[in-house]
Write a protein that holds these residues in place. Structure first.
Motif, short mmCIF file in Angstrom:
data_model
loop_
_atom_site.label_atom_id
_atom_site.label_comp_id
_atom_site.label_asym_id
_atom_site.label_seq_id
_atom_site.Cartn_x
_atom_site.Cartn_y
_atom_site.Cartn_z
N GLU A 73 1.02 -0.91 -0.23
CA GLU A 73 -0.73 0.15 -0.26
C GLU A 73 1.32 1.66 -0.43
OE1 GLU A 73 -3.30 -0.29 3.04
OE2 GLU A 73 -4.36 -2.29 2.16
N SER A 74 2.04 1.54 -0.11
CA SER A 74 2.75 1.88 0.64
C SER A 74 3.05 2.61 -0.93
CB SER A 74 4.34 2.08 1.13
OG SER A 74 4.41 1.20 0.98
N LEU A 75 2.82 2.08 -1.75
CA LEU A 75 3.60 1.88 -3.25
C LEU A 75 5.67 2.07 -2.77
CD1 LEU A 75 1.50 4.86 -4.46
CD2 LEU A 75 1.06 2.55 -4.36
N SER A 76 5.91 1.34 -2.61
CA SER A 76 6.89 1.27 -1.97
C SER A 76 8.16 0.48 -3.36
CB SER A 76 7.69 0.57 -0.66
OG SER A 76 6.98 -0.41 0.03
N ALA A 77 6.86 -0.52 -3.74
CA ALA A 77 7.69 -1.34 -4.67
C ALA A 77 7.74 -1.21 -5.89
CB ALA A 77 6.74 -3.38 -4.90
N THR A 78 9.04 -1.74 -6.91
CA THR A 78 7.96 -1.12 -8.37
C THR A 78 7.97 -2.27 -9.59
OG1 THR A 78 9.73 -0.94 -10.25
CG2 THR A 78 10.56 -2.14 -8.90
N ALA A 79 6.86 -1.73 -10.04
CA ALA A 79 6.18 -3.08 -11.02
C ALA A 79 7.27 -3.15 -12.15
CB ALA A 79 5.44 -2.20 -12.27
N ARG A 80 8.59 -2.52 -12.61
CA ARG A 80 9.28 -2.72 -13.63
C ARG A 80 9.97 -4.20 -13.54
NH1 ARG A 80 12.02 0.59 -17.03
NH2 ARG A 80 10.55 2.35 -16.66
N GLY A 81 10.09 -5.01 -14.71
CA GLY A 81 10.40 -5.69 -13.69
C GLY A 81 10.28 -7.21 -13.44
N TRP A 82 10.62 -8.16 -13.88
CA TRP A 82 9.89 -9.40 -12.30
C TRP A 82 10.77 -8.53 -10.84
CZ3 TRP A 82 5.89 -11.58 -14.62
CH2 TRP A 82 5.53 -11.99 -15.41
#
Length: 228
Positions: A73-82
């Protein structure tokens, strides 16, 4: 999907028995696992997955629904790549099936939104590795060997499909990466009037802020060993 592969799938669908009780596969384990995942925040709805094993036994609608996906929920991860460390994905054990041969999929990439379909063969070398017992350190179970009996399929925006085999105590091996085709009938085989499922609030917040990183899901992840 190529015409020859479509014909092959149709033949398997007509000739393959649809009951898992019809076979007694001689595998070194009770069942292999079929799992699905998506990159972080890149929400996917799997409409259907049809599986055929090497004996022509077909399991229609083996999987469907949401797939595994990271979405802090913090949007701390990235969607770029696996993710650097992928799991087996959300799925089920394929009890009664022999090793996988044909996989046919239809799914919604909800962040675009777009509906895709794909069909592909699992190569012989990957099936051989699925029944290869290897030394492994399994702290939880105490086992000293493991099999890559998990078939994990990643679905990403733009119709990118990536397939791995892995075991609980063994690193994944990348099997293939392919480009899916757009499903001309749209979501739900055209039965929804083109309407897609709404994005979850966290996913919508991420996409509104960062967009969709197209083109970032083709390259192998760093620890992956690509087969021959």
């Amino acid at each position: 999907m190529s015409r020859w592969l479509l014909c092959l799938i149709l033949v398997l669908g007509l000739t393959g028995c649809q009951s898992s009780a019809a076979t007694n596969p001689k595998l070194p384990y009770a069942a292999w696992y079929l799992g699905f995942l998506a990159p972080n925040y890149m929400e996917v709805w799997l409409e259907r997955a049809d599986i055929s094993d090497i004996n022509g036994l077909i399991f229609p609608r083996a999987m469907g629904g949401v797939v595994a996906m990271g979405q802090p929920e913090s949007l701390s991860a990235t969607a770029r790549g696996w993710p650097k460390r992928i799991g087996s994905g959300k799925g089920r054990s394929m009890t009664g099936l022999d090793l996988p041969y044909v996989v046919s999929l239809r799914w919604q990439s909800m962040v675009e939104p777009q509906t895709y379909h794909a069909a592909f063969l699992i190569p012989d070398w990957a099936r051989r590795k699925m029944v290869e017992s290897l030394p492994a350190d399994c702290p939880v179970s105490g086992r000293t060997s493991d099999y890559r009996k998990d078939l994990t399929i990643g679905l990403a925006p733009g119709g990118v499909v990536k397939v791995w085999i892995m075991g609980p105590c063994l690193d994944p091996i990348e099997v293939l990466t392919l480009q899916a085709e757009i499903e001309p009938k749209g979501p739900y085989g055209g039965k929804s009037g083109g309407k897609y499922r709404p994005l979850s609030p966290v996913v919508k917040a991420y996409v509104d802020k960062y967009g969709v990183p197209y083109g970032s899901w083709w390259a192998p992840i760093p620890y992956t060993t690509v087969g021959p």
